[in-house]
Scaffold this motif. Structure first.
Motif, PDB file in Angstrom:
ATOM      1  N   GLY A 120       0.714  -1.167   0.130  1.00  0.00           N
ATOM      2  CA  GLY A 120      -0.024   0.106  -0.010  1.00  0.00           C
ATOM      3  C   GLY A 120       0.840   1.401   0.187  1.00  0.00           C
ATOM      4  N   GLU A 121       2.147   1.149   0.242  1.00  0.00           N
ATOM      5  CA  GLU A 121       2.957   2.322   0.280  1.00  0.00           C
ATOM      6  C   GLU A 121       3.396   2.839  -1.174  1.00  0.00           C
ATOM      7  OE1 GLU A 121       4.897   2.124   4.851  1.00  0.00           O
ATOM      8  OE2 GLU A 121       5.969   1.270   3.062  1.00  0.00           O
ATOM      9  N   THR A 122       3.884   3.904  -1.378  1.00  0.00           N
ATOM     10  CA  THR A 122       4.473   4.518  -2.591  1.00  0.00           C
ATOM     11  C   THR A 122       5.829   4.808  -2.430  1.00  0.00           C
ATOM     12  OG1 THR A 122       3.458   6.667  -2.238  1.00  0.00           O
ATOM     13  CG2 THR A 122       2.211   5.040  -3.265  1.00  0.00           C
ATOM     14  N   VAL A 123       6.470   4.843  -3.250  1.00  0.00           N
ATOM     15  CA  VAL A 123       7.955   5.456  -3.459  1.00  0.00           C
ATOM     16  C   VAL A 123       7.886   6.918  -3.187  1.00  0.00           C
ATOM     17  CG1 VAL A 123       9.778   6.176  -4.894  1.00  0.00           C
ATOM     18  CG2 VAL A 123       8.848   3.847  -5.110  1.00  0.00           C
ATOM     19  N   ALA A 124       6.667   7.756  -3.589  1.00  0.00           N
ATOM     20  CA  ALA A 124       6.741   9.082  -3.252  1.00  0.00           C
ATOM     21  C   ALA A 124       6.359   9.414  -1.869  1.00  0.00           C
ATOM     22  CB  ALA A 124       5.623   9.639  -4.218  1.00  0.00           C
ATOM     23  N   GLY A 125       5.612   8.483  -1.390  1.00  0.00           N
ATOM     24  CA  GLY A 125       5.195   8.516   0.014  1.00  0.00           C
ATOM     25  C   GLY A 125       6.187   8.366   1.062  1.00  0.00           C
ATOM     26  N   LEU A 126       7.152   7.451   0.619  1.00  0.00           N
ATOM     27  CA  LEU A 126       8.157   6.950   1.410  1.00  0.00           C
ATOM     28  C   LEU A 126       9.220   8.083   1.420  1.00  0.00           C
ATOM     29  CD1 LEU A 126       8.379   3.068   0.799  1.00  0.00           C
ATOM     30  CD2 LEU A 126       8.123   4.083   3.047  1.00  0.00           C
ATOM     31  N   ALA A 127       9.687   8.508   0.316  1.00  0.00           N
ATOM     32  CA  ALA A 127      10.623   9.762   0.386  1.00  0.00           C
ATOM     33  C   ALA A 127      10.235  10.887   1.159  1.00  0.00           C
ATOM     34  CB  ALA A 127      10.861  10.171  -1.123  1.00  0.00           C
ATOM     35  N   GLY A 128       9.065  10.990   1.284  1.00  0.00           N
ATOM     36  CA  GLY A 128       8.443  12.236   2.093  1.00  0.00           C
ATOM     37  C   GLY A 128       8.418  11.818   3.297  1.00  0.00           C
ATOM     38  N   LYS A 129       8.342  10.876   3.889  1.00  0.00           N
ATOM     39  CA  LYS A 129       8.038  10.218   5.347  1.00  0.00           C
ATOM     40  C   LYS A 129       9.142  10.883   6.288  1.00  0.00           C
ATOM     41  CE  LYS A 129       7.202   6.145   8.026  1.00  0.00           C
ATOM     42  NZ  LYS A 129       5.570   6.267   8.068  1.00  0.00           N
ATOM     43  N   PHE A 130      10.450  11.214   5.774  1.00  0.00           N
ATOM     44  CA  PHE A 130      11.071  11.719   6.599  1.00  0.00           C
ATOM     45  C   PHE A 130      11.762  12.858   5.880  1.00  0.00           C
ATOM     46  CE2 PHE A 130      10.878   7.437   7.950  1.00  0.00           C
ATOM     47  CZ  PHE A 130      10.961   7.396   9.593  1.00  0.00           C
ATOM     48  N   PRO A 131      12.109  13.968   6.678  1.00  0.00           N
ATOM     49  CA  PRO A 131      12.849  15.061   6.004  1.00  0.00           C
ATOM     50  C   PRO A 131      14.296  14.711   5.397  1.00  0.00           C
ATOM     51  CG  PRO A 131      13.384  15.445   8.315  1.00  0.00           C
ATOM     52  CD  PRO A 131      12.442  14.205   7.969  1.00  0.00           C
ATOM     53  N   GLY A 132      14.482  15.473   4.469  1.00  0.00           N
ATOM     54  CA  GLY A 132      16.038  15.214   3.667  1.00  0.00           C
ATOM     55  C   GLY A 132      15.881  15.425   2.272  1.00  0.00           C
ATOM     56  N   SER A 133      14.877  14.772   1.619  1.00  0.00           N
ATOM     57  CA  SER A 133      14.942  14.579   0.065  1.00  0.00           C
ATOM     58  C   SER A 133      14.729  15.865  -0.529  1.00  0.00           C
ATOM     59  CB  SER A 133      13.837  13.577  -0.337  1.00  0.00           C
ATOM     60  OG  SER A 133      13.867  13.405  -1.803  1.00  0.00           O
ATOM     61  N   VAL A 182      11.466   7.809 -15.407  1.00  0.00           N
ATOM     62  CA  VAL A 182      10.549   6.973 -14.633  1.00  0.00           C
ATOM     63  C   VAL A 182       9.059   7.807 -15.042  1.00  0.00           C
ATOM     64  CG1 VAL A 182      10.772   8.303 -12.533  1.00  0.00           C
ATOM     65  CG2 VAL A 182      10.059   5.757 -12.389  1.00  0.00           C
ATOM     66  N   THR A 183       8.046   6.990 -14.968  1.00  0.00           N
ATOM     67  CA  THR A 183       6.936   7.666 -14.960  1.00  0.00           C
ATOM     68  C   THR A 183       6.483   8.103 -13.859  1.00  0.00           C
ATOM     69  OG1 THR A 183       5.555   5.595 -14.665  1.00  0.00           O
ATOM     70  CG2 THR A 183       6.125   6.130 -16.768  1.00  0.00           C
ATOM     71  N   GLU A 184       5.604   9.147 -13.769  1.00  0.00           N
ATOM     72  CA  GLU A 184       4.997   9.880 -12.438  1.00  0.00           C
ATOM     73  C   GLU A 184       4.282   8.791 -11.877  1.00  0.00           C
ATOM     74  OE1 GLU A 184       3.775  14.404 -11.569  1.00  0.00           O
ATOM     75  OE2 GLU A 184       2.187  13.145 -12.688  1.00  0.00           O
ATOM     76  N   ALA A 185       3.459   7.999 -12.512  1.00  0.00           N
ATOM     77  CA  ALA A 185       2.542   7.116 -12.054  1.00  0.00           C
ATOM     78  C   ALA A 185       3.289   5.824 -11.225  1.00  0.00           C
ATOM     79  CB  ALA A 185       1.682   6.382 -13.039  1.00  0.00           C
ATOM     80  N   ALA A 186       4.461   5.429 -11.810  1.00  0.00           N
ATOM     81  CA  ALA A 186       5.295   4.554 -11.069  1.00  0.00           C
ATOM     82  C   ALA A 186       5.738   5.081  -9.633  1.00  0.00           C
ATOM     83  CB  ALA A 186       6.384   4.095 -11.786  1.00  0.00           C
ATOM     84  N   LEU A 187       5.936   6.261  -9.430  1.00  0.00           N
ATOM     85  CA  LEU A 187       6.362   6.733  -8.328  1.00  0.00           C
ATOM     86  C   LEU A 187       5.101   6.723  -7.156  1.00  0.00           C
ATOM     87  CD1 LEU A 187       8.888   9.432  -9.168  1.00  0.00           C
ATOM     88  CD2 LEU A 187       9.302   7.086  -8.798  1.00  0.00           C
ATOM     89  N   ASN A 188       3.951   6.712  -7.868  1.00  0.00           N
ATOM     90  CA  ASN A 188       2.821   7.028  -6.865  1.00  0.00           C
ATOM     91  C   ASN A 188       1.991   5.612  -6.828  1.00  0.00           C
ATOM     92  OD1 ASN A 188       2.933  10.026  -5.937  1.00  0.00           O
ATOM     93  ND2 ASN A 188       3.209  10.118  -8.289  1.00  0.00           N
ATOM     94  N   GLU A 189       2.371   4.722  -7.591  1.00  0.00           N
ATOM     95  CA  GLU A 189       1.820   3.327  -7.438  1.00  0.00           C
ATOM     96  C   GLU A 189       1.895   2.610  -6.091  1.00  0.00           C
ATOM     97  OE1 GLU A 189       1.570  -0.692 -10.130  1.00  0.00           O
ATOM     98  OE2 GLU A 189       2.393   0.962 -10.958  1.00  0.00           O
ATOM     99  N   GLN A 190       0.941   2.128  -5.626  1.00  0.00           N
ATOM    100  CA  GLN A 190       0.843   1.533  -4.408  1.00  0.00           C
ATOM    101  C   GLN A 190       1.761   0.105  -4.529  1.00  0.00           C
ATOM    102  OE1 GLN A 190      -2.938   1.170  -2.675  1.00  0.00           O
ATOM    103  NE2 GLN A 190      -2.923   3.287  -2.151  1.00  0.00           N
ATOM    104  N   ALA A 191       2.541  -0.340  -3.594  1.00  0.00           N
ATOM    105  CA  ALA A 191       3.106  -1.340  -3.545  1.00  0.00           C
ATOM    106  C   ALA A 191       2.378  -2.639  -3.345  1.00  0.00           C
ATOM    107  CB  ALA A 191       4.259  -1.567  -2.394  1.00  0.00           C
TER     108      ALA A 191
END
Length: 258
Positions: A120-133, A182-191
């Motif tokens: 259910g997690e996404t790459v975009a969501g995980l990248a923003g879960k903690f500060p620094g990216s 990479v497609t924008e959709a791929a970074l927002n697709e749920q695992a």
């Protein structure tokens, strides 16, 4: 004398046969690149692994979507009649987590500066879960695709500092020019259900990564109960390019553990 020579010859042949068998039983290492990179990003690691007797395949990751990319790598895994150590970089970590399911020959997962998402997690969501990216502001204007999707690239002028700060400037410039979108959709697709829940994992990343916050990777490695976690001091997002030796050695540790 003849009997002694015959015995020695047989012993030597047996030793050679055992050596060849030992080499043939080494797992195949499948390397999966991430976004803004390509299969050549594994060249340094592959060179070390092949020298040490491993069969290596650097897969071409389509970077179109988690499930479709996972299916592409899964098809490759189905063609390998040997144990496999499956390695993913960055977004490729999401792909190997998907692809390894239902493949009993995958004995280990190695995450290299990579995402190891929960269902259910996404790459975009995980990248923003903690500060620094700091990736977002470095992206170029999206490229519109015929299917309505969007391709994302890193601006070439910002690629070195953002993606590969510990790689020589000339090499980083070539990487920027040959980067795969990479497609924008791929970074927002749920695992989907992650393979790390049933396949042992290993993890390595750099403490100067600007794409994925190191804190996020420490969190994911702990959650996946990684067998070993290594942090490369000063390492950028492409530790496999700048520091191929520790990456290759960790892969070999994973291979030897199975």
């Amino acid at each position: 004398m003849k009997r002694t020579l015959t015995a020695l010859t047989l012993a030597a042949g047996l030793c050679l046969g055992m050596s060849a068998f030992a080499q043939s039983t080494k797992p195949t290492v499948v390397l999966v690149h991430g976004a803004f990179a390509d299969a050549s990003s594994w060249n340094g690691v592959a060179k070390i692994l092949e020298k040490d007797g491993y069969t290596v395949i650097a897969a071409a990751n389509p970077l179109r979507g988690v499930k479709s990319d996972g299916a592409a790598v899964s098809a490759l895994l189905s063609s390998i009649q040997a144990p496999v150590v499956l390695v993913g970089h960055s977004y490729g970590g999401n792909v190997i987590s998907e692809a390894a399911n239902d493949h009993a020959n995958v004995k280990a997962l190695v995450y290299v500066s990579a995402f190891a998402p929960e269902a259910g997690e996404t790459v975009a969501g995980l990248a923003g879960k903690f500060p620094g990216s700091t990736l977002g502001p470095t992206l170029a204007a999206p490229v519109a695709l015929a299917d309505g999707g969007k391709d994302l690239y890193i601006q070439q002028s910002k690629f070195h500092d953002q993606f590969a700060a510990d790689v020589p400037a000339a090499q980083a410039a070539l990487m920027a020019a040959t980067q795969r979108p990479v497609t924008e959709a791929a970074l927002n697709e749920q695992a989907g259900t992650p393979a790390w829940k049933h396949v042992p994992s290993w993890y390595i990343y750099g403490d100067k990564d600007k794409n994925i916050p190191p804190q996020a990777m420490a969190f994911m490695a702990k959650r996946a109960d990684a067998k070993a976690v290594e942090v490369v001091k000063g390492g950028s997002h492409v530790v496999m390019v700048s520091n191929p030796v520790p990456v290759a050695r960790l892969i070999e540790k994973a291979a030897a553990a199975n």
